[in-house]
Design a protein around this motif. Structure first.
Motif, PDB file in Angstrom:
ATOM      1  N   VAL A  45      -1.348   7.878  -2.075  1.00 41.91           N
ATOM      2  CA  VAL A  45      -2.382   8.915  -2.034  1.00 41.91           C
ATOM      3  C   VAL A  45      -2.041   9.971  -0.994  1.00 41.91           C
ATOM      4  CG1 VAL A  45      -4.824   9.382  -1.670  1.00 41.91           C
ATOM      5  CG2 VAL A  45      -4.117   7.269  -2.808  1.00 41.91           C
ATOM      6  N   ALA A  46      -1.679   9.522   0.210  1.00 47.12           N
ATOM      7  CA  ALA A  46      -1.334  10.469   1.270  1.00 47.12           C
ATOM      8  C   ALA A  46      -0.138  11.323   0.865  1.00 47.12           C
ATOM      9  CB  ALA A  46      -1.031   9.723   2.570  1.00 47.12           C
ATOM     10  N   GLY A  47       0.805  10.723   0.120  1.00 43.21           N
ATOM     11  CA  GLY A  47       1.983  11.462  -0.312  1.00 43.21           C
ATOM     12  C   GLY A  47       1.673  12.606  -1.257  1.00 43.21           C
ATOM     13  N   ASP A  48       0.514  12.554  -1.924  1.00 38.98           N
ATOM     14  CA  ASP A  48       0.118  13.668  -2.789  1.00 38.98           C
ATOM     15  C   ASP A  48      -0.239  14.902  -1.970  1.00 38.98           C
ATOM     16  OD1 ASP A  48       0.482  12.123  -5.023  1.00 38.98           O
ATOM     17  OD2 ASP A  48      -1.622  11.542  -5.195  1.00 38.98           O
ATOM     18  N   TYR A  49      -0.592  14.703  -0.695  1.00 38.54           N
ATOM     19  CA  TYR A  49      -0.984  15.804   0.175  1.00 38.54           C
ATOM     20  C   TYR A  49       0.096  16.142   1.198  1.00 38.54           C
ATOM     21  CZ  TYR A  49      -5.693  15.047  -1.629  1.00 38.54           C
ATOM     22  OH  TYR A  49      -6.778  14.918  -2.450  1.00 38.54           O
ATOM     23  N   ILE A  50       0.808  15.123   1.645  1.00 36.40           N
ATOM     24  CA  ILE A  50       1.812  15.307   2.682  1.00 36.40           C
ATOM     25  C   ILE A  50       3.155  14.928   2.080  1.00 36.40           C
ATOM     26  CG2 ILE A  50       2.518  14.673   5.026  1.00 36.40           C
ATOM     27  CD1 ILE A  50      -0.391  13.740   5.455  1.00 36.40           C
ATOM     28  N   SER A  51       3.973  15.918   1.815  1.00 38.67           N
ATOM     29  CA  SER A  51       5.140  15.689   0.974  1.00 38.67           C
ATOM     30  C   SER A  51       6.464  15.599   1.728  1.00 38.67           C
ATOM     31  CB  SER A  51       5.246  16.803  -0.072  1.00 38.67           C
ATOM     32  OG  SER A  51       5.327  18.069   0.564  1.00 38.67           O
ATOM     33  N   ASP A  52       6.426  15.521   3.057  1.00 35.38           N
ATOM     34  CA  ASP A  52       7.680  15.406   3.776  1.00 35.38           C
ATOM     35  C   ASP A  52       7.519  14.479   4.979  1.00 35.38           C
ATOM     36  OD1 ASP A  52       6.274  16.898   5.650  1.00 35.38           O
ATOM     37  OD2 ASP A  52       7.318  18.760   5.197  1.00 35.38           O
ATOM     38  N   PHE A 100       1.254   1.759   7.124  1.00 33.04           N
ATOM     39  CA  PHE A 100       1.520   2.318   5.806  1.00 33.04           C
ATOM     40  C   PHE A 100       1.472   1.209   4.750  1.00 33.04           C
ATOM     41  CE2 PHE A 100       2.961   5.886   8.234  1.00 33.04           C
ATOM     42  CZ  PHE A 100       2.757   6.976   7.396  1.00 33.04           C
ATOM     43  N   TYR A 101       0.890   1.552   3.622  1.00 35.97           N
ATOM     44  CA  TYR A 101       0.640   0.566   2.557  1.00 35.97           C
ATOM     45  C   TYR A 101       1.089   1.161   1.235  1.00 35.97           C
ATOM     46  CZ  TYR A 101      -2.647  -1.282  -1.036  1.00 35.97           C
ATOM     47  OH  TYR A 101      -3.222  -1.776  -2.169  1.00 35.97           O
ATOM     48  N   LEU A 102       1.957   0.442   0.509  1.00 31.65           N
ATOM     49  CA  LEU A 102       2.467   0.938  -0.760  1.00 31.65           C
ATOM     50  C   LEU A 102       2.486  -0.204  -1.769  1.00 31.65           C
ATOM     51  CD1 LEU A 102       3.763   3.197  -2.437  1.00 31.65           C
ATOM     52  CD2 LEU A 102       5.982   2.557  -1.472  1.00 31.65           C
ATOM     53  N   ASP A 103       1.680  -0.062  -2.815  1.00 29.10           N
ATOM     54  CA  ASP A 103       1.575  -1.077  -3.864  1.00 29.10           C
ATOM     55  C   ASP A 103       1.638  -0.360  -5.199  1.00 29.10           C
ATOM     56  OD1 ASP A 103       0.962  -3.100  -5.621  1.00 29.10           O
ATOM     57  OD2 ASP A 103      -0.766  -3.843  -4.516  1.00 29.10           O
ATOM     58  N   ILE A 104       2.645  -0.690  -6.010  1.00 30.87           N
ATOM     59  CA  ILE A 104       2.845   0.041  -7.264  1.00 30.87           C
ATOM     60  C   ILE A 104       1.735  -0.236  -8.280  1.00 30.87           C
ATOM     61  CG2 ILE A 104       4.239  -1.710  -8.457  1.00 30.87           C
ATOM     62  CD1 ILE A 104       6.086   0.696  -9.278  1.00 30.87           C
ATOM     63  N   SER A 105       1.077  -1.368  -8.194  1.00 29.71           N
ATOM     64  CA  SER A 105      -0.007  -1.673  -9.143  1.00 29.71           C
ATOM     65  C   SER A 105      -1.152  -2.343  -8.418  1.00 29.71           C
ATOM     66  CB  SER A 105       0.489  -2.563 -10.290  1.00 29.71           C
ATOM     67  OG  SER A 105       1.135  -3.718  -9.807  1.00 29.71           O
ATOM     68  N   LEU A 136       9.847   4.974  -6.054  1.00 32.56           N
ATOM     69  CA  LEU A 136      11.103   4.885  -5.319  1.00 32.56           C
ATOM     70  C   LEU A 136      11.216   5.990  -4.271  1.00 32.56           C
ATOM     71  CD1 LEU A 136      13.541   3.986  -8.239  1.00 32.56           C
ATOM     72  CD2 LEU A 136      12.735   2.490  -6.404  1.00 32.56           C
ATOM     73  N   SER A 137      10.772   7.183  -4.593  1.00 33.48           N
ATOM     74  CA  SER A 137      10.837   8.279  -3.615  1.00 33.48           C
ATOM     75  C   SER A 137       9.859   8.039  -2.470  1.00 33.48           C
ATOM     76  CB  SER A 137      10.556   9.622  -4.292  1.00 33.48           C
ATOM     77  OG  SER A 137       9.239   9.670  -4.824  1.00 33.48           O
ATOM     78  N   ILE A 138       8.678   7.528  -2.783  1.00 31.14           N
ATOM     79  CA  ILE A 138       7.705   7.221  -1.727  1.00 31.14           C
ATOM     80  C   ILE A 138       8.220   6.076  -0.858  1.00 31.14           C
ATOM     81  CG2 ILE A 138       5.331   6.479  -1.241  1.00 31.14           C
ATOM     82  CD1 ILE A 138       4.579   7.646  -4.004  1.00 31.14           C
ATOM     83  N   LEU A 139       8.863   5.091  -1.486  1.00 33.83           N
ATOM     84  CA  LEU A 139       9.420   3.963  -0.751  1.00 33.83           C
ATOM     85  C   LEU A 139      10.419   4.421   0.299  1.00 33.83           C
ATOM     86  CD1 LEU A 139       9.868   0.917  -0.313  1.00 33.83           C
ATOM     87  CD2 LEU A 139      11.496   0.977  -2.229  1.00 33.83           C
ATOM     88  N   GLU A 140      11.260   5.390  -0.034  1.00 30.31           N
ATOM     89  CA  GLU A 140      12.232   5.906   0.930  1.00 30.31           C
ATOM     90  C   GLU A 140      11.528   6.533   2.132  1.00 30.31           C
ATOM     91  OE1 GLU A 140      15.552   5.592   1.167  1.00 30.31           O
ATOM     92  OE2 GLU A 140      15.216   4.179  -0.480  1.00 30.31           O
ATOM     93  N   ALA A 189       4.532  -1.261   8.192  1.00 31.30           N
ATOM     94  CA  ALA A 189       4.412  -0.839   6.791  1.00 31.30           C
ATOM     95  C   ALA A 189       4.516  -2.070   5.919  1.00 31.30           C
ATOM     96  CB  ALA A 189       5.500   0.168   6.433  1.00 31.30           C
ATOM     97  N   VAL A 190       3.783  -2.061   4.815  1.00 26.09           N
ATOM     98  CA  VAL A 190       3.835  -3.183   3.877  1.00 26.09           C
ATOM     99  C   VAL A 190       4.040  -2.626   2.476  1.00 26.09           C
ATOM    100  CG1 VAL A 190       1.302  -3.245   3.740  1.00 26.09           C
ATOM    101  CG2 VAL A 190       2.653  -5.217   2.978  1.00 26.09           C
ATOM    102  N   VAL A 191       5.060  -3.146   1.809  1.00 23.88           N
ATOM    103  CA  VAL A 191       5.390  -2.749   0.442  1.00 23.88           C
ATOM    104  C   VAL A 191       5.174  -3.960  -0.457  1.00 23.88           C
ATOM    105  CG1 VAL A 191       7.198  -1.952  -1.116  1.00 23.88           C
ATOM    106  CG2 VAL A 191       7.058  -1.034   1.216  1.00 23.88           C
ATOM    107  N   VAL A 192       4.408  -3.775  -1.521  1.00 20.09           N
ATOM    108  CA  VAL A 192       4.053  -4.869  -2.429  1.00 20.09           C
ATOM    109  C   VAL A 192       4.831  -4.703  -3.728  1.00 20.09           C
ATOM    110  CG1 VAL A 192       2.164  -6.064  -3.576  1.00 20.09           C
ATOM    111  CG2 VAL A 192       1.751  -4.884  -1.400  1.00 20.09           C
TER     112      VAL A 192
END
Length: 410
Positions: free
Chosen positions: A129-136, A156-161, A186-190, A203-206
């Protein structure tokens, strides 16, 4: 107003957090953090979560309730055996959580993050969600610094589903949240990996196992915790929470699920128990499990369409022949899958090293395999005007001669 520029967004976020900090307790919030719907809505819009309600979690006298769960608008949370370990490992580095798809992994991490909010005053940043507003990266660094200025620690929290893309009304087709497209993920993961490393941010990636197996080379330097729901006690309690058909029925549901499936066990247990509850506990365990499996396959087909195939018809058209070949011949190496698509005339740069090709080529757990089989058989035998069936049916027509020479079509 809508804030469009990154500096404005960061300034708004800091002001909102500062306001919540300075007015703690004034608004009657039990956690001393929230000061009204306006603050909550603005923070949620930015993907910045600082109270349990942002995570879809509410506390009542009966216990902790979670929203956006499968089959219900909310349900009493059943403690998962892995919850404590996940909470302890949110410790200032990037943590990768993996496990069988549909085994409750996403819910475990939401509860662990909520504990970090309440006990350690963390602020959770939904990277998607944050990446939709902050792109770098520079914008994310400013956001981390701004949150730390309020004496809070970001995660930071990233869950694809994440929970929410499953229907709240279980036997209908409404989907409130679509899973993230794999390429976007994949781009957000980087970005998450970079910000975690350079700013010492937790950060936690699911990742469900089907994705972890094709992405693990990008994550091999990070801590990994495996979460699964093969625990009979957990599944029994989960079934019991979804119906009042008695402990014996809950135990039978749990036993049948663990015996038959190697993934999707939390989803199947929930759906089977809910199916029985809606019928006044009338019906057999076999009937309940079959209904649950049918619905779970539909959910997985949606997942394949929106995540693996990006919810995009041209992209699906590219990969549909591979899905058909996979159905007829079974799993294959990614190299063989690439060669097959190139032999059909698809451009090499669109095929080689494609994450979707890698995902579609290999074997997955039995529930995913059954879902792929259902998608192909439905496309070839029924006129359902829905994606991805249209793409598969078009591929079957376009490459009929190729497949017929192999003896697939009679």
């Amino acid at each position: 107003e809508t804030v469009r520029e990154v500096p404005g967004i960061l300034q708004l976020a800091v002001k909102l957090l500062d306001l919540a900090q300075r007015n703690r307790g004034v608004c009657g919030d039990p956690y001393g953090l929230d000061c009204g719907d306006k603050i909550v809505n603005r923070l949620m819009m930015l993907g910045i979560y600082h109270i349990p309600e942002h995570m879809g979690i509410r506390f009542r006298d009966e216990g902790m309730f979670v929203k956006n769960v499968l089959a219900r608008e909310e349900a009493l949370y059943v403690e998962h055996p892995a919850e404590e370990e996940v909470y302890k490992r949110l410790d200032g580095r990037l943590l990768v959580l993996r496990g069988p798809k549909g085994d409750g992994l996403s819910m475990v991490v939401l509860v662990a993050l909520t504990r970090k909010m309440l006990l350690d005053r963390a602020v959770v940043i939904d990277a998607k969600v944050a990446g939709d507003y902050i792109s770098d990266i520079a914008g994310l660094v400013k956001l981390v610094n701004s949150i730390r200025e309020t004496h809070r620690e970001p995660i930071f929290y990233l869950d694809i589903s994440k929970p929410g893309h499953y229907p709240q009304k279980p036997w209908r087709e409404d989907v409130l949240y679509m899973p993230t497209k794999l390429d976007n993920f994949l781009s957000i993961l980087e970005e998450v990996k970079t910000i975690s490393r350079f700013k010492d941010v937790t950060a936690v990636v699911v990742l469900s196992d089907d994705l972890y197996e094709i992405l693990k080379h990008e994550l091999n330097v990070h801590a990994t915790t495996e979460v699964s729901s093969g625990d009979m006690r957990f599944l029994r309690e989960l079934a019991h929470a979804y119906n009042n058909c008695g402990e014996d029925v809950a135990a039978e549901v749990a036993e049948a699920v663990t015996k038959e499936y190697d993934c999707g066990r939390a989803v199947l247990t929930t759906l089977a128990a809910d199916w029985l509850a809606r019928r006044g506990c009338q019906g057999t365990i076999t009937e309940a499990l079959q209904a649950a499996e049918d619905k779970a396959k539909e959910l997985i087909i949606n997942y394949i369409w929106y995540t693996v195939l990006s919810g995009n018809r041209p992209y699906a058209n590219l990969h549909a022949p591979l899905i058909l070949l996979r159905h007829f011949e079974g799993p294959m190496s990614a190299e063989s899958a690439e060669e097959f698509l190139i032999s059909l005339g698809f451009e090499m740069h669109k095929v080689v090293n494609s994450t979707a090709v890698k995902w579609l080529a290999v074997r997955h757990c039995n529930l995913i395999e059954s879902a792929v089989k259902k998608a192909v058989e439905t496309a070839l035998t029924k006129r359902i005007d829905e994606q991805p069936y249209n793409a598969l049916r078009s591929a079957a027509v376009d490459y009929y001669k190729h497949f017929k020479t192999k003896g697939y079509f009679q």
